[in-house]
Design an enzyme around this catalytic site. Structure first.
Site, mmCIF file in Angstrom:
data_model
loop_
_atom_site.group_PDB
_atom_site.id
_atom_site.type_symbol
_atom_site.label_atom_id
_atom_site.label_comp_id
_atom_site.label_asym_id
_atom_site.label_seq_id
_atom_site.Cartn_x
_atom_site.Cartn_y
_atom_site.Cartn_z
ATOM 1 N N SER A 158 -6.155 6.035 -8.984
ATOM 2 C CA SER A 158 -6.007 4.566 -9.347
ATOM 3 C C SER A 158 -6.263 4.226 -10.689
ATOM 4 O O SER A 158 -7.641 4.612 -10.992
ATOM 5 C CB SER A 158 -6.321 3.709 -8.133
ATOM 6 O OG SER A 158 -6.117 2.430 -8.536
ATOM 7 N N TYR A 181 -1.427 0.899 -13.408
ATOM 8 C CA TYR A 181 -1.026 -0.522 -13.545
ATOM 9 C C TYR A 181 -1.351 -0.981 -14.994
ATOM 10 O O TYR A 181 -2.230 -1.253 -15.323
ATOM 11 C CB TYR A 181 -1.945 -1.453 -12.656
ATOM 12 C CG TYR A 181 -2.155 -1.160 -11.126
ATOM 13 C CD1 TYR A 181 -0.760 -1.155 -10.597
ATOM 14 C CD2 TYR A 181 -3.152 -1.064 -10.335
ATOM 15 C CE1 TYR A 181 -0.713 -1.160 -8.966
ATOM 16 C CE2 TYR A 181 -3.134 -0.967 -8.947
ATOM 17 C CZ TYR A 181 -1.742 -0.741 -8.334
ATOM 18 O OH TYR A 181 -1.949 -0.823 -6.914
ATOM 19 N N THR A 207 3.181 2.405 -11.256
ATOM 20 C CA THR A 207 3.474 1.836 -10.031
ATOM 21 C C THR A 207 4.213 0.452 -10.260
ATOM 22 O O THR A 207 3.700 -0.371 -11.433
ATOM 23 C CB THR A 207 2.086 1.482 -9.271
ATOM 24 O OG1 THR A 207 1.355 2.841 -9.040
ATOM 25 C CG2 THR A 207 2.262 0.642 -8.116
ATOM 26 N N LYS A 281 6.579 4.960 -9.225
ATOM 27 C CA LYS A 281 6.110 4.919 -7.663
ATOM 28 C C LYS A 281 6.377 3.338 -7.379
ATOM 29 O O LYS A 281 5.960 2.554 -7.973
ATOM 30 C CB LYS A 281 4.465 4.882 -7.799
ATOM 31 C CG LYS A 281 3.930 4.723 -6.386
ATOM 32 C CD LYS A 281 2.372 5.270 -6.360
ATOM 33 C CE LYS A 281 1.910 5.019 -4.950
ATOM 34 N NZ LYS A 281 1.381 3.674 -4.687
ATOM 35 N N HIS A 305 4.017 0.963 -1.074
ATOM 36 C CA HIS A 305 2.629 0.781 -1.255
ATOM 37 C C HIS A 305 1.915 0.426 -0.022
ATOM 38 O O HIS A 305 1.036 -0.181 0.312
ATOM 39 C CB HIS A 305 2.488 -0.609 -2.026
ATOM 40 C CG HIS A 305 1.374 -0.800 -3.134
ATOM 41 N ND1 HIS A 305 1.552 -0.713 -4.345
ATOM 42 C CD2 HIS A 305 0.037 -0.720 -2.890
ATOM 43 C CE1 HIS A 305 0.417 -0.642 -4.928
ATOM 44 N NE2 HIS A 305 -0.540 -0.925 -4.208
HETATM 45 C C1 LIG Z 1 -6.765 0.231 0.165
HETATM 46 C C2 LIG Z 1 -5.414 0.661 -0.470
HETATM 47 C C3 LIG Z 1 -5.510 0.483 -2.000
HETATM 48 C C4 LIG Z 1 -4.426 1.101 -2.703
HETATM 49 N N1 LIG Z 1 -4.712 0.963 -4.222
HETATM 50 C C5 LIG Z 1 -3.503 1.424 -4.972
HETATM 51 C C6 LIG Z 1 -3.551 1.445 -6.104
HETATM 52 O O1 LIG Z 1 -4.640 1.196 -6.690
HETATM 53 N N2 LIG Z 1 -2.382 1.998 -6.827
HETATM 54 C C7 LIG Z 1 -1.113 2.440 -6.230
HETATM 55 O O2 LIG Z 1 -0.182 2.689 -6.853
HETATM 56 N N3 LIG Z 1 -1.187 2.264 -5.119
HETATM 57 C C8 LIG Z 1 -2.190 1.873 -4.250
HETATM 58 N N4 LIG Z 1 -2.161 1.956 -3.031
HETATM 59 C C9 LIG Z 1 -0.863 2.496 -2.099
HETATM 60 C C10 LIG Z 1 -1.143 4.021 -1.866
HETATM 61 O O3 LIG Z 1 -1.051 4.714 -3.130
HETATM 62 C C11 LIG Z 1 0.060 4.405 -0.758
HETATM 63 O O4 LIG Z 1 1.177 4.031 -1.338
HETATM 64 C C12 LIG Z 1 0.240 3.960 0.241
HETATM 65 O O5 LIG Z 1 -1.209 3.858 0.869
HETATM 66 C C13 LIG Z 1 0.874 4.901 1.423
HETATM 67 O O6 LIG Z 1 0.698 4.244 2.608
HETATM 68 P P1 LIG Z 1 -0.009 4.492 3.838
HETATM 69 O O7 LIG Z 1 -1.419 3.902 3.678
HETATM 70 O O8 LIG Z 1 0.587 4.069 5.083
HETATM 71 O O9 LIG Z 1 -0.460 6.169 3.831
HETATM 72 C C14 LIG Z 1 -3.147 1.465 -1.962
HETATM 73 C C15 LIG Z 1 -3.296 1.872 -0.789
HETATM 74 C C16 LIG Z 1 -4.202 1.170 0.016
HETATM 75 C C17 LIG Z 1 -4.542 1.299 1.637
#
Ligand SMILES: Cc1cc2nc3c(=O)[nH]c(=O)nc-3n(C[C@H](O)[C@H](O)[C@H](O)COP(=O)(O)O)c2cc1C
Length: 406
Positions: A158, A181, A207, A281, A305
């Site tokens: 990330s 981002y 993203t 994404k 997300h």
């Molecule tokens: C706590 C948390 C932080 C996240 N941070 C980012 C991020 O910084 N960048 C991003 O593209 N997606 C981020 N995501 C989304 C994840 O990359 C992913 O799309 C998502 O967690 C998938 O769903 P799941 O948690 O049900 O497996 C984050 C998800 C969570 C739970």
């Protein structure tokens, strides 16, 4: 304390009490909001596992992480947006899809390897970008990288990570994909992109579902339960405070903030500025997927997300067919959001995904047991997936198709 208003509040209060009672930080008198290193074996009560080897499934890590993390940090992990409907739907939609099992087929020799952008991976499970991993374990993204290395999983890092792309690449001992981002200042965005390029990242994951504010009510509720001195880590919540523990954004020339209102022009500009492959994404419609192919994008992640960006109410697995149809095999399609079982992985691949990503499950492992927790979560999901391959009579991922679904 007043009466809890609802079941979430009640449950959270119980957890908070339990957490405070067992917190070594309290006995040390440290008013910090950082998590403790990991669970230890004596904490095994209420069905909460005390070591990764006790786990039956990924949900065991969820309970373990919830029992040990500060409420605000667990709230950040658990939250969706508004009523968390999209978050819940991501998991429920998988349960509605049924598998067609086959009998009398030898499943003793199966191959789970998958090819993505010219590289072969032993597993279709990708470690998705999750920000601020030191909020879940002191070793954060380094522990995740070492766990991903153990069985050679693709890792995406990330932009708002608490460890730099250079350090994570070193720990992973292989190139990682970098999630971007963008900021609203192009020079700063370009400097992040060039840094990822210089670190050897072969792919940039832009993203596209978080360019506007999100309304995270579960997070707000759990933050209200956290009586720690959060300011000692987070300051007063200004953008500068937000960036200070994040090595990819804390030295930018201007204050970091997400780029509001990204457009396809930005995608083009990015493509012209880097030799990394570009993945989008957050694509959830066939129209956008077709546009991405027209723009020469190299791959897509069908993602909402994890239900924490927009409250569409629509699970990613329900969005997948229109994206797969629009892409028509021209570029890889990765699916994330809601994967909790090997059967979910199988269903996504059967519906046309090239690979899948996970977010919360591995962070549950990280929060509860650090690197070993992440490794075990990945191992459990892969083992469950292999079992479904055997039960459906397929020997390789290329054999998985819609004929295995009802
Ligand atoms: C706590 C948390 C932080 C996240 N941070 C980012 C991020 O910084 N960048 C991003 O593209 N997606 C981020 N995501 C989304 C994840 O990359 C992913 O799309 C998502 O967690 C998938 O769903 P799941 O948690 O049900 O497996 C984050 C998800 C969570 C739970």
């Amino acid at each position: 304390m007043s009466e809890p208003k609802n079941i979430v509040e009640l449950q959270n209060r119980r957890l908070l009490m339990k957490f405070l009672a067992g917190s070594p930080l309290l006995s040390l008198g440290l008013p910090m909001c950082t998590p403790v290193a990991s669970k230890n074996e004596e904490q095994n009560d209420d069905g909460i596992i005390g070591s990764p080897s006790e786990a039956n499934n990924v949900f065991d890590f969820q309970l373990a992480a919830q029992s040990i993390l500060p409420p605000a940090h667990y709230g950040y992990l658990a939250t969706g947006v508004l009523d968390d409907r999209t978050l819940l739907e991501n998991e429920k939609a998988f349960a509605r899809i049924k598998l067609k099992m086959r009998r009398l087929i030898d499943g003793s020799d199966i191959d789970t390897s998958v090819e993505l952008l010219g590289e072969t991976w032993p597993s279709p499970i990708i470690v998705c970008p999750v920000g601020s991993q030191k909020a879940f374990h002191p070793l954060g993204e380094i522990a995740t990288a070492k766990a991903a290395k153990a069985e050679n999983h693709l890792q995406m890092l990330s932009t708002v990570a608490t460890t730099s792309v250079e350090d994570v690449t070193k720990a992973r001992e292989a190139p990682i994909w970098y999630q971007l981002y963008p900021t609203k200042y192009w020079d700063d965005t370009l400097s992040i992109v060039k840094r990822a390029e210089a670190a050897g990242c072969p792919a940039l994951v832009l993203t596209v579902d978080m360019d506007y504010a999100d309304k995270r009510e579960t997070l707000n509720k759990m933050m209200a339960l956290d009586e720690r001195m959060c300011k000692s880590c987070h300051g007063n919540g200004t953008p500068a405070d937000h960036a200070r523990n994040k090595p990819m954004i804390n030295s930018l020339s201007k204050q970091y903030g997400h780029h509001p209102g990204l457009t396809w022009d930005f995608v083009k500009k990015l493509q012209e500025s880097t030799n990394m492959k570009l993945i989008l994404k957050g694509i959830v419609s066939g129209l956008d997927a077709a546009q991405a192919v027209d723009y020469g994008v190299d791959g897509l992640v069908v993602s909402n997300h994890g239900g924490r960006a927009t409250e569409s109410g629509r699970a990613t697995i329900d969005c997948l067919p229109e994206v797969v149809k629009a892409v028509d095999g021209q570029i890889p399609v990765i699916l994330d959001s809601g994967i909790r079982r090997g059967g979910d992985i199988f269903k996504a691949l059967a519906m046309g995904a090239t690979a899948v990503g996970i977010g919360r499950p591995y962070i549950w492992g990280l929060g509860a047991f650090g690197q070993e927790g992440v490794e075990t979560v990945l191992r459990i999901l892969k083992a469950e997936f292999e079992l479904v391959m055997q039960q459906t009579g397929v020997k390789s991922i290329s054999e998985i198709g819609p004929e295995h679904l009802v």
